[in-house]
Design an enzyme around this catalytic site. Sequence first.
Site, PDB file in Angstrom:
ATOM      1  N   SER A 165       3.634  -2.184  10.123  1.00  0.00           N
ATOM      2  CA  SER A 165       5.222  -2.365  10.597  1.00  0.00           C
ATOM      3  C   SER A 165       5.808  -3.801  10.134  1.00  0.00           C
ATOM      4  O   SER A 165       6.721  -4.213  10.707  1.00  0.00           O
ATOM      5  CB  SER A 165       5.716  -1.966  11.925  1.00  0.00           C
ATOM      6  OG  SER A 165       5.270  -0.676  12.306  1.00  0.00           O
ATOM      7  N   HIS A 170      -9.223   1.263   5.235  1.00  0.00           N
ATOM      8  CA  HIS A 170      -8.051   1.591   6.212  1.00  0.00           C
ATOM      9  C   HIS A 170      -8.255   2.563   6.976  1.00  0.00           C
ATOM     10  O   HIS A 170      -9.047   3.624   7.024  1.00  0.00           O
ATOM     11  CB  HIS A 170      -7.132   2.062   4.941  1.00  0.00           C
ATOM     12  CG  HIS A 170      -5.676   1.812   5.493  1.00  0.00           C
ATOM     13  ND1 HIS A 170      -5.198   2.937   6.527  1.00  0.00           N
ATOM     14  CD2 HIS A 170      -4.718   1.155   5.312  1.00  0.00           C
ATOM     15  CE1 HIS A 170      -3.790   2.500   6.721  1.00  0.00           C
ATOM     16  NE2 HIS A 170      -3.516   1.416   6.059  1.00  0.00           N
ATOM     17  N   LYS A 228      -0.121   4.201  -0.041  1.00  0.00           N
ATOM     18  CA  LYS A 228      -0.427   5.281   0.406  1.00  0.00           C
ATOM     19  C   LYS A 228      -0.320   6.432  -0.543  1.00  0.00           C
ATOM     20  O   LYS A 228      -0.355   6.346  -1.646  1.00  0.00           O
ATOM     21  CB  LYS A 228       0.043   5.519   1.707  1.00  0.00           C
ATOM     22  CG  LYS A 228      -0.249   4.248   2.670  1.00  0.00           C
ATOM     23  CD  LYS A 228       0.133   4.397   4.052  1.00  0.00           C
ATOM     24  CE  LYS A 228      -0.073   3.409   4.953  1.00  0.00           C
ATOM     25  NZ  LYS A 228       0.110   3.110   6.441  1.00  0.00           N
ATOM     26  N   GLU A 236      -6.533   4.948   8.175  1.00  0.00           N
ATOM     27  CA  GLU A 236      -6.142   6.132   7.913  1.00  0.00           C
ATOM     28  C   GLU A 236      -7.435   6.935   7.319  1.00  0.00           C
ATOM     29  O   GLU A 236      -7.754   8.133   7.604  1.00  0.00           O
ATOM     30  CB  GLU A 236      -4.982   6.303   6.986  1.00  0.00           C
ATOM     31  CG  GLU A 236      -3.777   6.064   7.709  1.00  0.00           C
ATOM     32  CD  GLU A 236      -2.571   5.467   7.279  1.00  0.00           C
ATOM     33  OE1 GLU A 236      -2.570   5.504   5.894  1.00  0.00           O
ATOM     34  OE2 GLU A 236      -1.412   4.869   7.764  1.00  0.00           O
ATOM     35  N   ASN A 293       1.029  -1.155  -0.228  1.00  0.00           N
ATOM     36  CA  ASN A 293       0.209   0.011  -0.042  1.00  0.00           C
ATOM     37  C   ASN A 293       0.937   1.071   0.120  1.00  0.00           C
ATOM     38  O   ASN A 293       1.433   1.715   0.861  1.00  0.00           O
ATOM     39  CB  ASN A 293      -0.911   0.019   1.117  1.00  0.00           C
ATOM     40  CG  ASN A 293      -1.750   1.127   1.523  1.00  0.00           C
ATOM     41  OD1 ASN A 293      -1.691   2.113   0.513  1.00  0.00           O
ATOM     42  ND2 ASN A 293      -2.146   1.418   2.519  1.00  0.00           N
ATOM     43  N   GLY A 320       3.023   2.148  10.986  1.00  0.00           N
ATOM     44  CA  GLY A 320       4.083   3.070  10.723  1.00  0.00           C
ATOM     45  C   GLY A 320       4.802   3.471  12.021  1.00  0.00           C
ATOM     46  O   GLY A 320       5.550   4.836  12.107  1.00  0.00           O
ATOM     47  N   GLU A 357      -4.897  -4.655  10.506  1.00  0.00           N
ATOM     48  CA  GLU A 357      -4.304  -3.680  10.893  1.00  0.00           C
ATOM     49  C   GLU A 357      -4.428  -3.045  12.271  1.00  0.00           C
ATOM     50  O   GLU A 357      -4.904  -2.080  12.288  1.00  0.00           O
ATOM     51  CB  GLU A 357      -4.023  -2.730   9.719  1.00  0.00           C
ATOM     52  CG  GLU A 357      -3.669  -3.536   8.427  1.00  0.00           C
ATOM     53  CD  GLU A 357      -3.084  -2.352   7.350  1.00  0.00           C
ATOM     54  OE1 GLU A 357      -2.061  -2.549   6.851  1.00  0.00           O
ATOM     55  OE2 GLU A 357      -3.616  -1.184   7.266  1.00  0.00           O
TER      56      GLU A 357
END
Length: 252
Positions: free
Chosen positions: A209, A93, A12, A95, A10, A170, A164
């Site tokens: 990660s 996701h 992003k 985010e 991904n 991250g 996730e």
Amino acid sequence: MALRPYIVGNWKMHGTRAMLSEARAIDRAAERLLKAEVALAPPYTLIHATRKEATLIGVGAQDCHAAEGGAHTGDISAAMLKDAGAGFVIVGHSERRADHGETDAVVKAKAEAALGAGLSAIVCVGETEAERDAGKAEAVVSAQLEGSLPTGDGAAEKVTVAYEPVWAIGTGRTPTVEDVGAMHRSIRQTLERIYGEAGAQVRILYGGSVKPDNAAELLAADEVGGALVGGASLTAEQFLGIIVAAAELGEH
Ligand code: 13P
């Protein structure tokens, strides 16, 4: 582990045309590593070019709108993604849930739109750190799945789940292999509750990660069928380290 682990990058909001060389290198390597199924989700602007550059890997998008078309300035429909060469779309996701206030119902509508347009969908779920600390991780993820997964004929065959944990994205932090296994077993139960027998076949990816040096142990955890990779998918060198680890597991 399923026989052919599914490793999805991904990107992003990263990537201009200069990064197509990474996609090409990933594609060339994937050709040698057929024991893993590899895909990339670049930004919208690179989907068509990535599809043209890459012959073997899957190419998908990071989001879509739930409607087929209409007055939605700046949005992209699933049919447009398919037309641009996408084969799948990531929905839900964390985010997007956080930055755009996407609810489970919105995510489900997007997943159903993707399936309706002939794409497959990777539906993301995951708990926050506070939810894990409160002992609610499995309940939160189960509720997200109940609310976000597409239903209807054949939906299970077109869906992949990505677990996730928000606090692992991250950050360089990951859950223990035991915690990943426990969560993935719990997700499997929920999938079988929702989809019946077909729920046993749905792939469950781990994301958060994943790096070349931890991929082998995370991918070997119970019920882990692959990985959704952010930062480490941006260079062919790093992503390849993960693909190699997956291909080795896929051989057993
Ligand atoms: P990182 O691999 O950078 O932690 O990102 C994970 C992710 O959010 C993939 O969708």
